[in-house]
Enzyme design. Structure first.
Site, PDB file in Angstrom:
ATOM      1  N   ARG A  69      31.664  45.446   7.941  1.00 41.60           N
ATOM      2  CA  ARG A  69      32.128  45.082   6.581  1.00 41.60           C
ATOM      3  C   ARG A  69      31.613  43.768   6.012  1.00 41.60           C
ATOM      4  O   ARG A  69      32.118  43.328   4.981  1.00 41.60           O
ATOM      5  CB  ARG A  69      33.662  45.052   6.528  1.00 41.60           C
ATOM      6  N   ASN A  99      26.248  50.220   5.251  1.00 39.83           N
ATOM      7  CA  ASN A  99      27.054  50.476   4.042  1.00 39.83           C
ATOM      8  C   ASN A  99      28.012  49.328   3.742  1.00 39.83           C
ATOM      9  O   ASN A  99      29.205  49.511   3.567  1.00 39.83           O
ATOM     10  CB  ASN A  99      27.806  51.812   4.138  1.00 39.83           C
ATOM     11  N   HIS A 181      23.977  60.711   9.016  1.00 45.00           N
ATOM     12  CA  HIS A 181      25.368  61.152   8.818  1.00 45.00           C
ATOM     13  C   HIS A 181      25.216  62.554   8.230  1.00 45.00           C
ATOM     14  O   HIS A 181      24.840  62.709   7.070  1.00 45.00           O
ATOM     15  CB  HIS A 181      26.089  60.214   7.846  1.00 45.00           C
ATOM     16  N   HIS A 235      27.730  60.805  15.138  1.00 40.88           N
ATOM     17  CA  HIS A 235      29.078  61.395  15.257  1.00 40.88           C
ATOM     18  C   HIS A 235      29.124  62.915  15.017  1.00 40.88           C
ATOM     19  O   HIS A 235      29.660  63.390  14.023  1.00 40.88           O
ATOM     20  CB  HIS A 235      30.088  60.699  14.369  1.00 40.88           C
ATOM     21  N   ASP A 309      31.940  54.720  15.658  1.00 40.56           N
ATOM     22  CA  ASP A 309      32.041  54.756  14.194  1.00 40.56           C
ATOM     23  C   ASP A 309      33.198  53.858  13.761  1.00 40.56           C
ATOM     24  O   ASP A 309      33.933  54.186  12.820  1.00 40.56           O
ATOM     25  CB  ASP A 309      32.231  56.192  13.690  1.00 40.56           C
ATOM     26  N   HIS A 313      39.781  49.857   7.929  1.00 44.36           N
ATOM     27  CA  HIS A 313      40.344  49.690   6.581  1.00 44.36           C
ATOM     28  C   HIS A 313      41.754  49.165   6.786  1.00 44.36           C
ATOM     29  O   HIS A 313      42.392  49.497   7.798  1.00 44.36           O
ATOM     30  CB  HIS A 313      40.398  51.032   5.841  1.00 44.36           C
TER      31      HIS A 313
END
Ligand code: DOR
Length: 444
Positions: A69, A99, A181, A235, A309, A313
Site C-alpha cells: 500500500r 497496484n 491475475h 493465486h 496475496d 484493508h
C-alpha cells in the site's frame, strides 16, 4: 565480522531434484557476515550462539505476492509495517505488487519504491512492474524487478489489461516473466450486471465464478505458448485451472503457478457466514471441492509455490456493504503457521510446505542466494516450533490493518525466531530492529 551459530536444530536442507520436499536432518548452521558458511556439524562456536534443540531450522519464507500500500494508502499498510509483519511470520523476503497509488508502472515510481524499502523495510524486498496499455518500453528496460504484473481482470486499484491486442503486445515483446491475475474481465462485467446492484457478499464467489478464472488462465497459457514467454499464474483457485496446467503441460518450466493458504483452507459459502466482507478477495474463496483439487495439485508437485496475496484493508473499509467493501485479506504473519497447521492436520507434509514457501518462490522468480540452506546463500532463517499451538488474535496482529481472517483459530506450528542475513529481526514474540534490508537480486 558478524557471526551466528545455530546449534542442534533440525535443518531443512534443499529438496533433491524433483521431489518438492526439503530433507530434514539434525545439525548446526553458521552464518558469517550474512552468508551461510557452515552446515551440518559446526565444530567451533563463533559469534552469538542460538540453541535450536527441538526446533526446525528452515530458510526464511519468501512471500512472492504482497500488497503493502505504499505509496497511496499507508493508513492500512506501508513498507515498514508490512515488512515487520513479515518478520513476525518467519518471512525474510517479499515481492510486492504495483497496484499502489501512484501505480508502480514507470521507472520513477519503481525507483521511489526501491529507495523507500531500502530506508524502512525490515526484511529483503523485490517489486513487480505493473503493465498498462502503453508502458511497454518501461516493462522491458526497468532493471532488477521480479516480473511484469498483468491484471487481466479488475480488482483493487486501476491496473487492467483486458484487450487482446494489448496482451499480445506485452507477451510478444521482451523475455521477462509475466505474472497474471487471471480473471476474465468480460465475464466479470457480465456476471456483475446479471447479479445486479443488490448482490450480497455470499454471492461474491458466484459472480467471480470458476469459469471467470479458467477463461483467463487458458487465455494466458495460449499467449505464453504462442510467444514462448515465461508465465506465472498468480493465486490459482480452481481444480480446473490445475487440470489445464496438468494437461497442457507447463512448457518445460516456461509456466509456473502459486496458490494462497486461504484458498486451500477456507471454503465458500461458509467463509462469508463467518467473515462477511472480510472473507471477500479476488479471485474469491471457492468451494471445498476446488480446495480439495488444489491440495491434490499441491501435493502432486504441480503447484510451484505458496503466496499470501497479503491485501490489507481496514476494518472500517471492510465493514462497508458488499459492492463498496474492498476485496482482499492480510496474511504474511500467519501464512507459515496456517500451512504448517494444515500439515499437522495431515493435509500435506511439513517438508513440502517448507519447500514451497522458500525454494519454490526462489526458483519461480530466479532469486539469487535465497530460499535454501546452502553454503554461500544468504543467512535468512526461520526457527520453527512445530509443536507450538497458538490462537490468532486480532489485537496482536502487526499489520496496520489490525485483523486476520484466522482470528480465534488455534494453529499448530509457529516461527519463534527470524533472521535476515544472520541478524535477528524477530524472537519470542518481539520484533528486533536489524541492519538495513537489501534488494533481492534477480538473475537476468
Ligand atoms: O482481493 C484482492 N485484493 N485481490 C487482488 O488482486 C488485489 C488485492 C488488493 O490489492 O487489495
Amino acid at each position: 565480522m558478524r557471526s551466528l551459530t545455530i546449534r542442534g536444530g533440525l535443518l531443512a536442507l534443499p529438496a533433491l531434484s524433483g521431489t518438492g520436499e526439503v530433507r530434514i536432518q539434525a545439525g548446526d548452521l553458521q552464518i558469517t557476515d550474512g552468508t551461510i558458511t557452515q552446515l551440518g556439524l559446526v565444530s567451533k562456536d563463533v559469534g552469538e550462539i542460538v540453541d535450536a534443540r527441538g526446533l526446525l531450522v528452515m530458510p526464511g519464507v519468501i512471500d512472492p505476492q504482497v500488497h503493502f500500500r505504499e505509496p497511496g494508502a499507508t493508513h492500512k499498510e506501508d513498507l515498514a509495517s508490512g515488512s515487520r509483519a513479515c518478520a513476525a511470520g518467519g518471512v525474510t523476503a517479499f515481492l510486492e505488487m504495483p497496484n499502489t497509488n501512484p501505480t508502480t508502472t514507470t521507472l520513477e515510481t519503481m525507483a521511489w519504491k526501491k529507495a523507500r524499502a531500502a530506508e524502512t523495510s525490515l526484511v529483503d524486498y523485490g517489486f513487480f512492474i505493473g503493465a498498462t496499455p502503453d508502458n511497454l518500453e518501461v516493462l522491458n528496460t526497468v532493471e532488477q524487478v521480479c516480473g511484469i504484473k498483468v491484471f487481466m481482470g479488475s480488482s483493487t486499484g486501476t491496473l487492467l489489461i483486458s484487450e487482446q491486442q494489448d496482451l499480445e503486445r506485452i507477451f510478444a515483446h521482451g523475455s521477462r516473466l509475466i505474472a497474471v491475475h487471471a480473471e476474465d474481465e468480460a465475464r466479470l462485467l457480465e456476471r456483475k450486471a446479471q447479479f445486479g446492484p443488490d448482490a450480497k457478499v455470499s454471492q461474491h464467489s458466484d459472480i467471480r465464478d470458476a469459469e471467470t478464472a479458467v477463461l483467463a488462465t487458458l487465455r494466458a497459457l495460449l499467449l505464453s505458448e504462442k510467444h514462448n514467454r515465461r508465465l506465472h499464474i498468480l493465486h490459482m483457485t480452481t481444480k480446473d485451472e490445475a487440470e489445464l496446467l496438468r494437461t497442457r503441460g507447463k512448457g518445460n518450466g516456461r509456466v509456473s503457478c502459486e496458490v494462497c493458504p486461504q484458498h486451500l483452507v477456507l471454503h465458500a459459502p461458509e467463509v462469508y457466514e463467518r467473515l462477511g466482507t472480510r472473507g471477500q478477495m479476488n479471485p474469491p474463496i471457492r468451494s471445498a471441492e476446488h480446495s480439495a483439487g488444489l491440495w491434490a495439485a499441491f501435493n502432486s508437485g504441480l503447484i510451484d509455490c505458496i503466496a499470501t496475496d497479503h491485501a490489507p484493508h481496514t476494518l472500517d473499509e471492510k465493514a462497508k456493504p458488499y459492492g463498496q467493501a474492498p476485496s482482499g485479506m492480510p496474511g504474511v504473519e500467519t501464512s507459515l503457521a496456517v500451512m504448517l497447521d494444515a500439515a499437522h492436520r495431515g493435509l500435506t507434509k511439513p517438508e513440502r510446505v517448507v519447500h514451497h514457501m522458500t525454494q519454490g518462490p526462489a526458483d519461480c522468480y530466479r532469486i539469487q542466494r535465497k530460499g535454501r540452506l546452502e553454503l554461500g546463500f544468504d543467512g535468512d532463517i526461520a526457527l520453527v516450533d512445530l509443536k507450538k499451538t497458538r490462537r490468532i488474535e486480532d489485537g496482536k496482529i502487526r499489520s496496520k490493518c489490525g485483523w486476520n481472517p484466522f482470528e480465534g483459530v488455534p494453529l499448530t506450528g509457529w516461527p519463534v525466531a527470524t533472521f535476515v542475513r544472520g541478524a535477528a529481526v524477530y524472537r519470542d514474540g518481539e520484533l528486533i530492529e536489524g541492519p538495513k534490508a537489501q534488494a533481492i537480486v534477480f538473475e537476468g
